[in-house]
Design a protein around this motif. Structure first.
Motif, short mmCIF file in Angstrom:
data_model
loop_
_atom_site.label_atom_id
_atom_site.label_comp_id
_atom_site.label_asym_id
_atom_site.label_seq_id
_atom_site.Cartn_x
_atom_site.Cartn_y
_atom_site.Cartn_z
N GLU A 230 67.99 -62.79 164.31
CA GLU A 230 68.17 -62.85 165.76
C GLU A 230 68.54 -64.27 166.16
O GLU A 230 68.12 -65.24 165.50
CB GLU A 230 66.90 -62.41 166.49
CG GLU A 230 66.53 -60.95 166.29
CD GLU A 230 67.60 -60.02 166.84
OE1 GLU A 230 68.15 -60.32 167.93
OE2 GLU A 230 67.90 -59.01 166.17
N GLU A 232 67.60 -66.50 168.25
CA GLU A 232 66.56 -67.52 168.41
C GLU A 232 65.89 -67.89 167.09
O GLU A 232 65.17 -68.89 167.01
CB GLU A 232 65.51 -67.07 169.43
CG GLU A 232 64.74 -65.83 169.05
CD GLU A 232 65.45 -64.54 169.48
OE1 GLU A 232 64.82 -63.48 169.41
OE2 GLU A 232 66.62 -64.62 169.90
N GLN A 233 66.11 -67.07 166.06
CA GLN A 233 65.53 -67.34 164.75
C GLN A 233 66.54 -67.98 163.79
O GLN A 233 66.19 -68.34 162.67
CB GLN A 233 64.99 -66.05 164.12
CG GLN A 233 63.85 -65.42 164.90
CD GLN A 233 63.41 -64.10 164.28
OE1 GLN A 233 64.23 -63.31 163.83
NE2 GLN A 233 62.10 -63.88 164.23
N ARG A 252 74.13 -72.17 167.07
CA ARG A 252 72.71 -72.52 167.15
C ARG A 252 72.53 -74.04 167.13
O ARG A 252 71.60 -74.57 167.75
CB ARG A 252 71.96 -71.89 165.97
CG ARG A 252 70.46 -72.09 166.03
CD ARG A 252 69.81 -71.21 167.10
NE ARG A 252 68.36 -71.34 167.08
CZ ARG A 252 67.65 -72.19 167.81
NH1 ARG A 252 68.25 -73.02 168.64
NH2 ARG A 252 66.34 -72.21 167.73
N VAL A 255 72.91 -75.32 170.59
CA VAL A 255 71.68 -75.11 171.36
C VAL A 255 70.63 -76.15 170.98
O VAL A 255 70.01 -76.78 171.85
CB VAL A 255 71.14 -73.69 171.14
CG1 VAL A 255 69.82 -73.49 171.88
CG2 VAL A 255 72.16 -72.65 171.60
N HIS A 261 72.72 -73.57 176.48
CA HIS A 261 71.42 -72.97 176.75
C HIS A 261 71.06 -71.93 175.72
O HIS A 261 69.88 -71.76 175.37
CB HIS A 261 71.40 -72.35 178.15
CG HIS A 261 71.44 -73.36 179.25
ND1 HIS A 261 70.42 -74.25 179.48
CD2 HIS A 261 72.39 -73.63 180.19
CE1 HIS A 261 70.72 -75.03 180.53
NE2 HIS A 261 71.92 -74.67 180.97
N SER A 262 72.04 -71.20 175.22
CA SER A 262 71.76 -70.13 174.26
C SER A 262 73.00 -69.88 173.42
O SER A 262 74.12 -70.28 173.78
CB SER A 262 71.36 -68.84 174.99
OG SER A 262 72.48 -68.28 175.66
#
Length: 764
Positions: A230, A232-233, A252, A255, A261-262
């Motif tokens: 995912e 965020e991981q 990533r 970020v 931001h994402s």
């Protein structure tokens, strides 16, 4: 400060001097080379010795045929006192003076390496080394991976495998709430194959690095690729290109660096890039920093409409690496202001001697740092010099980046920082072992990284996929002039990174404008040396374009200027160049594809720009001085390798790297072959870099009253078969007359097999 430099821009006077010197007969040799009579020399110094019984090459002449090859040389207290007949020197020095018997070996001036980035090399040692293999004759590495099965890559898939298998692939234990990064250094897409299939795969990576990295690189602490997790991981990833001018990151990383931001909202329209930077609303392909130096590439192509506006993950030029480097530094708790990026200053200083010994093993006695980016980097070399002042093993000079940062935390401008670091050309406080009196500016990026500033676009058939020639321009013209203005005429040497022919032309035009406004030198017919580093693309024969012609024109024009006393002068621009021979040997095959769309799948390239890579023969014919360098870590330091590579101009097409698979570089029938002779190449690692760095009154040749910076070789490069010059072993170096045995190997040295029985000299 008094800066003096014998002219290297007046070939007639130079040739007349050579003609006079060569008339010295054997019986008059000592008198000719001693510049006076024997009673001018005082015997019995505190450290006095005579080196004899070998080939002594002075490098004080224009060609090997003029070399007198004296029998012996007398050194006293680190200074050359006389050269000539052994018996005569014994009478001058005293019969009891220590004798060093060369036993047939060769003595030369110590080699000068005019372009390295040592602090950067030390700092990168914590990362996975992704540098492609070198051709068989030159295969070596500066780094050791903890993985016993570590192999250098020759393809894109092998690069991914090397990274995924490496124990150095992750940044280490992070600070709380900060991610672990996957990192690597030295990836070089340009040397990962030349077949049509290879080129298509490499294009896919260069155009889509964020996507390709997520597909092929494993997440930190896992054996599955990043895109199987995912957002965020996912681990942020940053790979530095071997050129130092390109980085490849995933979204990533944007970020983690605070630029987005994402992962799902990371584009030209949706980012947190500083208001001082610029993401154009038009169809521009890059978000820039304030100076428009490099940038963050975004999708803007018809075949990527779904992604248009999203960051591709390709980042050009080091100012744009900063957010990622800072994020990694915060993650691992790196020491602020350290010159070694991810290592503390104490850690870097502790391992520096090993790297310096490896460099000394190649015969280098003077090392030039080609641009300190922060004040601590410049002071690192001063600390090295002071640490070894009593037993010196290397002489250091550092250039200062025109936009140098202050490591102390004070609010000082780059000019204020530079001026605080400024020294005389020969600082007596360090016995001449350290100096900082030159500045460096980067006009463009890297030819192999598709970011050089070229007059004509990159080939559509190569890995750069028709990249616009001006996409690598680091400065608009007015900004380039403004950046140099503060240093022009202020006793600073000027050195410019200029790979492409358009970058060379921009720099030459700027020099003329700056010189017209203010004399670069207070007096004299010539400016101080102004060095163009790399000068890789010498022109385009197909378009009748020649960067060398422009350099010659700039050197020949006497430009009216005004000095600080409002006196009118006319001075010639003393333009010199410094080439990277690795561009011929390691990248020659790739450049035939990158620049001309030829050289792969059996195509020949005899009319394109690759025929004018590092055109040293052309330059020599017009008396343009050139030196040779490594640009370490771009290629390994080894001056004798440079000599061999510029004389034979052989190259390889990756992944075919066996000695038998070498091929000669193509040449244009009009411009001719660019091979030079061995003596001219040796000048490029001795006297010419000394001149370029205002050291030629002290070192660079073996002449009376010069400092004894020497190298003893097991064989004479002037007598060796050209393709065997790289096997010559440096045995000893001397810095300020102090001897250093460099035949004693350390683990993974550049010269991997040194033979003590060949090298060892009694009384040393």
């Amino acid at each position: 400060m008094k800066l003096t430099l014998p002219s290297i821009t007046q070939p007639l006077l130079r040739h007349l001097k050579s003609a006079l010197l060569v008339t010295c007969t054997a019986s008059l040799l000592t008198a000719c080379m001693s510049n006076g009579t024997s009673d001018q020399i005082e015997p019995s110094g505190s450290d006095s010795y005579i080196i004899h019984n070998g080939k002594i090459v002075t490098m004080a002449y224009e060609s090997a045929t003029q070399e007198p090859y004296p029998d012996a040389i007398w050194i006293q207290d680190g200074i050359i006192k006389a050269l000539g007949n052994l018996n005569t020197l014994e009478q001058k020095a005293g019969k009891d003076t220590r004798k060093l018997d060369l036993a047939g070996k060769t003595l030369m001036p110590g080699f000068i390496e005019p372009h390295t980035h040592l602090a950067f090399v030390i700092g990168l040692s914590v990362m996975t080394d992704l540098s492609p293999c070198l051709p068989e004759p030159y295969k070596t590495t500066y780094y050791k991976d903890d993985n016993d099965n570590f192999q250098c890559p020759t393809s894109l898939q092998e690069t991914y495998d090397t990274l995924n298998d490496s124990k150095k692939r992750i940044s280490g234990e992070p600070q709380p709430k900060l991610p672990v990064w996957v990192w690597g250094n030295g990836i070089d897409p340009s040397r990962l194959g030349n077949s049509d299939k290879n080129i298509e795969e490499i294009r896919q990576f260069i155009n889509n690095p964020a996507i390709e990295l997520n597909k092929n690189v494993n997440n930190a602490g896992a054996e599955q690729p990043i895109n199987s997790f995912e957002p965020e991981q996912q681990s942020p990833i940053m790979l530095l290109d071997q050129s130092g001018h390109v980085a490849y990151v995933n979204l990533r990383a944007f970020v983690a660096a605070g630029l987005c931001h994402s992962v799902t909202e990371c584009s030209k329209e949706k980012n947190t890039i500083s208001v001082n930077d610029f993401c154009p609303e038009d169809t521009g392909r890059f978000c820039y920093n304030a100076q428009k130096t490099g940038g963050f590439e975004v999708y803007n192509t018809p075949d990527n409409n779904r992604l248009n506006g999203t960051f591709t993950g390709r980042v050009l030029e080091s100012p744009n690496f900063v957010p990622f480097l800072q994020a990694i530094s915060l993650s691992i708790g790196a020491e602020p202001g350290s010159p070694f990026v991810y290592l503390s200053e104490d850690e870097g200083m502790a391992i520096a001697p090993g790297f310096i010994h490896r460099i000394a093993q190649t015969g280098v006695t003077t090392l030039v740092n080609a641009g300190a980016f922060q004040s601590s980097e410049a002071l690192f070399f001063k600390k090295l010099a002071k640490k070894n002042q009593d037993t010196p093993n290397m002489r250091y000079r550092t250039l200062v980046a025109t936009d140098i940062a202050d490591s102390t935390g004070e609010d000082r401008s780059p000019l204020e920082v530079a001026n605080s670091l400024y020294t005389d050309t020969w600082d007596n406080n360090t016995d001449g072992l350290y100096g900082a009196y030159g500045v460096k500016i980067w006009a463009d990026g890297s030819t192999q990284g598709c970011s050089a500033y070229l007059k004509d676009d990159y080939s559509k058939n190569g890995i750069c996929d028709g990249e616009a020639g001006d996409s690598g321009k680091n400065y608009e013209y007015d900004s380039f002039v403004e950046e140099l203005k503060n240093y022009w005429g202020e006793n600073w040497l000027i050195q410019v990174h200029a790979n492409g022919d358009a970058a060379i032309e921009q720099a030459l035009t700027a020099f003329k404008e700056l010189q017209t406004a203010q004399c670069q030198r207070e007096s004299g017919d010539n400016t101080f040396p102004i060095t163009l580093h790399h000068a890789t693309v010498g022109g385009n024969p197909a378009a009748n374009e020649s960067a060398v012609d422009l350099i010659v024109q700039a050197r020949n024009e006497a430009i009216p200027c005004i000095n600080s006393h409002d006196a009118e002068l006319k001075q010639h621009l003393n333009i010199t160049v410094s080439h990277t021979p690795a561009h011929v040997a390691y990248w020659g095959g790739a450049f035939q594809s990158i620049l001309d769309g030829k050289g792969h799948e059996g195509e020949s390239d005899s009319t394109g720009r690759a025929t004018m890579l590092d055109p040293a023969k052309f330059e020599h014919s017009y008396d343009v001085p050139f030196s040779l360098h490594s640009d370490m870590p771009v290629s390994p330091v080894n001056p004798l390798w440079y000599v061999e590579q510029m004389v034979n101009r052989d190259t390889w097409f990756y992944p075919r790297l066996a000695t038998a698979q070498k091929e000669p570089m193509p040449y244009n029938p009009v411009a001719g072959q660019q091979n030079i002779d061995v003596y001219q190449a040796l000048r490029g690692i001795t006297i010419v870099p000394a001149q370029q760095n205002l050291l030629d009154e002290k070192i660079g040749t073996l002449e009376v009253n010069k400092v004894a910076d020497l190298v003893i070789l097991d064989r004479n490069p002037l007598a060796e078969e050209v393709d065997q010059i790289h096997t010559i072993k440096p045995c000893y170096t001397f810095v300020n007359g102090h001897s250093n045995p460099v035949y004693e190997s350390l683990e993974q040295t550049v010269n991997e097999s040194q033979d003590q029985t060949v090298c060892k000299i009694d009384n040393l």
